[in-house]
Design an enzyme around this catalytic site. Structure first.
Site, PDB file in Angstrom:
ATOM      1  N   CYS A   1       8.289   3.469 -22.177  1.00  0.00           N
ATOM      2  CA  CYS A   1       6.841   3.379 -22.028  1.00  0.00           C
ATOM      3  C   CYS A   1       6.179   4.610 -22.634  1.00  0.00           C
ATOM      4  O   CYS A   1       6.834   5.631 -22.860  1.00  0.00           O
ATOM      5  CB  CYS A   1       6.462   3.330 -20.548  1.00  0.00           C
ATOM      6  SG  CYS A   1       7.263   1.991 -19.672  1.00  0.00           S
TER       7      CYS A   1
ATOM      8  N   GLY B   1       6.044   0.957 -26.394  1.00  0.00           N
ATOM      9  CA  GLY B   1       6.027  -0.226 -25.545  1.00  0.00           C
ATOM     10  C   GLY B   1       5.023  -1.223 -26.060  1.00  0.00           C
ATOM     11  O   GLY B   1       3.868  -0.871 -26.315  1.00  0.00           O
TER      12      GLY B   1
ATOM     13  N   ASN C   1       6.616   6.719 -17.002  1.00  0.00           N
ATOM     14  CA  ASN C   1       7.575   6.554 -18.096  1.00  0.00           C
ATOM     15  C   ASN C   1       8.927   7.002 -17.576  1.00  0.00           C
ATOM     16  O   ASN C   1       9.075   8.143 -17.135  1.00  0.00           O
ATOM     17  CB  ASN C   1       7.133   7.402 -19.294  1.00  0.00           C
ATOM     18  CG  ASN C   1       8.145   7.384 -20.439  1.00  0.00           C
ATOM     19  OD1 ASN C   1       8.174   8.307 -21.244  1.00  0.00           O
ATOM     20  ND2 ASN C   1       8.957   6.358 -20.532  1.00  0.00           N
ATOM     21  N   GLY C   2       9.908   6.104 -17.640  1.00  0.00           N
ATOM     22  CA  GLY C   2      11.244   6.444 -17.133  1.00  0.00           C
ATOM     23  C   GLY C   2      11.756   5.323 -16.277  1.00  0.00           C
ATOM     24  O   GLY C   2      11.220   4.208 -16.299  1.00  0.00           O
TER      25      GLY C   2
ATOM     26  N   TYR D   1      15.787   8.105 -32.043  1.00  0.00           N
ATOM     27  CA  TYR D   1      15.159   6.814 -32.326  1.00  0.00           C
ATOM     28  C   TYR D   1      13.743   6.664 -31.780  1.00  0.00           C
ATOM     29  O   TYR D   1      12.861   6.157 -32.453  1.00  0.00           O
ATOM     30  CB  TYR D   1      16.014   5.680 -31.748  1.00  0.00           C
ATOM     31  CG  TYR D   1      15.338   4.338 -31.809  1.00  0.00           C
ATOM     32  CD1 TYR D   1      15.244   3.641 -33.014  1.00  0.00           C
ATOM     33  CD2 TYR D   1      14.759   3.778 -30.680  1.00  0.00           C
ATOM     34  CE1 TYR D   1      14.597   2.416 -33.085  1.00  0.00           C
ATOM     35  CE2 TYR D   1      14.116   2.545 -30.745  1.00  0.00           C
ATOM     36  CZ  TYR D   1      14.033   1.877 -31.948  1.00  0.00           C
ATOM     37  OH  TYR D   1      13.394   0.675 -32.003  1.00  0.00           O
TER      38      TYR D   1
HETATM   39  P1  AMP Z   1      22.003  -3.312 -33.987  1.00  0.00           P
HETATM   40  O1  AMP Z   1      22.185  -3.491 -35.463  1.00  0.00           O
HETATM   41  O2  AMP Z   1      21.854  -4.608 -33.279  1.00  0.00           O
HETATM   42  O3  AMP Z   1      23.080  -2.470 -33.446  1.00  0.00           O
HETATM   43  O4  AMP Z   1      20.621  -2.574 -33.710  1.00  0.00           O
HETATM   44  C1  AMP Z   1      20.430  -1.303 -34.223  1.00  0.00           C
HETATM   45  C2  AMP Z   1      18.982  -1.135 -34.544  1.00  0.00           C
HETATM   46  O5  AMP Z   1      18.194  -1.196 -33.361  1.00  0.00           O
HETATM   47  C3  AMP Z   1      18.741   0.211 -35.186  1.00  0.00           C
HETATM   48  O6  AMP Z   1      18.074  -0.046 -36.407  1.00  0.00           O
HETATM   49  C4  AMP Z   1      17.828   0.968 -34.243  1.00  0.00           C
HETATM   50  O7  AMP Z   1      16.785   1.554 -34.989  1.00  0.00           O
HETATM   51  C5  AMP Z   1      17.312  -0.091 -33.293  1.00  0.00           C
HETATM   52  N1  AMP Z   1      17.313   0.328 -31.886  1.00  0.00           N
HETATM   53  C6  AMP Z   1      18.145   1.145 -31.262  1.00  0.00           C
HETATM   54  N2  AMP Z   1      17.846   1.266 -29.953  1.00  0.00           N
HETATM   55  C7  AMP Z   1      16.787   0.491 -29.737  1.00  0.00           C
HETATM   56  C8  AMP Z   1      15.976   0.175 -28.593  1.00  0.00           C
HETATM   57  N3  AMP Z   1      16.246   0.689 -27.413  1.00  0.00           N
HETATM   58  N4  AMP Z   1      14.937  -0.650 -28.768  1.00  0.00           N
HETATM   59  C9  AMP Z   1      14.677  -1.190 -29.962  1.00  0.00           C
HETATM   60  N5  AMP Z   1      15.409  -0.955 -31.073  1.00  0.00           N
HETATM   61  C10 AMP Z   1      16.438  -0.132 -30.966  1.00  0.00           C
END
Ligand code: AMP
Length: 466
Positions: free
Chosen positions: A2, A28, A103-104, A243
């Site tokens: 969030c 979010g 947030n958390g 990220y």
């Molecule tokens: P995957 O290929 O399914 O392993 O997804 C990896 C991708 O998801 C990467 O490009 C990340 O930038 C993105 N990612 C990682 N963690 C999250 C998250 N919590 N929420 C949304 N996207 C994510």
């Protein structure tokens, strides 16, 4: 995850909060809300499902009068995606109207909630944040400060909070400091935001980041520092830097852009791809990482994938088939860059492997001769209990597959991911101050649905695989 934003002592606080939420949209995308507080301490609220610009019209914002506001953008980690769970949470507390933006994720919310329900509390939502409101309201302490403290002493886990009681705005960060929160100055008032990019958008000057366990209150232009919460070891979430946060933000004292470039540099040192014709990122979160990789390896930096900016984060839509289709909607390869080439693709993290596998097929289809995939963080092996929306352990590809199995699954010529020491080096400062449980399974708190034996097994498996 969030995003939270707070305003104190500034005319049209809700308008500022709206801009702040705009800058925090990436944190979010399910729902958002603003509660303003007028001169008499009365709250005015609007919450809705969807994106910030879909939820608030100019008329709605005009109706949110007052010079104090708290605001929230949400995607669910605890509790489902329904309007009842949209924040700020509001309550008619006996010390004045209360609004809370969190947030958390609270790791002991389930037990606390069961106990509160047994004692007669009636919950309006399924989110963990409402537990805090009930704990505050039920405290026997005399002042609101002490009632809040009472509640905080009972909750475990991750919380950066903005809370209003009447016109008083509280800002609170849990003793481990999992999630960021920065205080800024604007005119004669103050703003608080999850990330500094939200201070920039309203023209506020950052004053300082709240440290783990720090809390303060602001009223009538005066800031009061309250005695810090009982000390625990700092555990800043390293995934915020990898990220989650925007690269134009400063988080945990580090420029997110600087950290991401360094992650790319470390990656190039640990997993070079000699002979490759070019390197490109999976945009946008890995852009700075590909830059760092290109700089250290001397490989030509290209734009090999174009991202459609009118699609939300692929992860956020539930259901695997929706996710798969969305990868195609979100990315398209640049054939002229890729065709006939040996390419290095840099992404920030490996979660389920869905995005990467689809991207590799796309890149091969565009004529790549060789595909070398590089991740600028270790593979995610365990769920996050502190607010990042990572799936269950069983859905995390690296929790049950070796690097070679993943290489085959993705269909790449070579695969490399940055080690944990390399990741923490790039994150800067003291490596002990970070939470990296998603990579290492070293959870800094007791976690909700794993037994100590399961946790120990996961931790041991990690130690062996290092
Ligand atoms: P995957 O290929 O399914 O392993 O997804 C990896 C991708 O998801 C990467 O490009 C990340 O930038 C993105 N990612 C990682 N963690 C999250 C998250 N919590 N929420 C949304 N996207 C994510």
């Amino acid at each position: 995850m969030c995003g939270i934003f707070g305003v104190s002592g500034l005319k049209d606080a809700a308008q500022l909060a709206y801009l702040g939420l705009y800058a925090l949209q990436h944190r979010g995308q399910e729902s958002a809300g603003i509660v303003s507080v007028d001169r008499d301490g009365a709250p005015h609220a609007h919450r809705g499902m969807g994106l910030v610009n879909e939820i608030f019209s100019p008329e709605t914002l005009r109706s949110l009068i007052g010079d104090v506001a708290v605001a929230h953008t949400r995607y669910s980690t605890t509790g489902s995606s329904i309007i009842q769970n949209a924040q700020p949470v509001m309550a008619n507390y006996h010390r004045g109207p209360l609004a809370l933006a969190h947030n958390g994720n609270l790791t002991n919310a389930r037990e606390l909630r069961d106990d509160l329900v047994r004692r007669g509390s009636i919950f309006q939502s399924t989110s963990d944040s409402e537990v805090l409101v009930h704990l505050i309201a039920r405290s026997d302490a005399r002042s609101p400060d002490d009632q809040i403290l009472d509640a905080l002493e009972r909750v475990e886990g991750a919380y950066s909070l903005l809370l209003t009681i009447g016109q008083t705005l509280y800002a609170i960060v849990d003793p481990r400091g999992f999630r960021p929160l920065t205080l800024g100055a604007l005119g004669r008032g103050y703003v608080l935001a999850s990330e500094t990019c939200a201070l920039d958008i309203v023209g506020a000057t950052p004053i300082r980041e709240l440290q783990p366990g720090e809390w303060l209150k602001i009223r009538d232009g005066n800031i009061t520092d309250l005695p810090p919460l009982p000390r625990k070891e700092s555990r800043r979430c390293v995934f915020e830097l990898i990220y989650f946060s925007r690269p134009d933000s400063t988080v945990f004292g580090e420029s997110v852009d600087r950290v991401r470039r360094d992650l790319g540099r470390e990656l190039a040192r640990e997993h070079p791809a000699p002979g490759a014709d070019c390197v490109f990122s999976v945009p946008d979160s890995a852009n700075a990482m590909a830059l760092g990789f290109a700089e250290v390896s001397g490989t030509k930096l290209e734009h090999g994938l174009i991202r459609n900016h009118y699609v939300g984060r692929t992860f956020i839509n539930p259901g695997q088939s929706a996710r798969t289709a969305k990868v195609q909607i979100k990315f398209n390869p640049v054939r002229g860059v890729i065709s006939g080439k040996s390419v290095v693709v840099v992404d920030d993290s490996l979660v389920r492997g869905t995005t990467s596998r689809n991207l590799v097929q796309m890149i091969r289809h565009a004529g790549a001769r060789e595909v070398h995939f590089r991740f600028a963080s270790p593979p995610i092996k365990g769920p996050c209990y502190y607010g990042i929306d990572t799936p269950n352990r069983s859905e995390l590809i690296a929790s049950s597959h070796s690097a070679e199995e993943i290489r085959q699954h993705l269909g790449v010529d070579s695969l490399g991911y940055l080690s944990l020491p390399g990741t923490l080096r790039a994150a800067g400062g003291d490596p002990d101050r970070f939470c990296h449980a998603c990579f290492s399974s070293q959870y800094p708190t007791v976690v909700p649905d794993e037994t100590p034996a399961e946790r120990e097994a996961a931790s041991l498996a990690h130690a062996v695989s290092l």
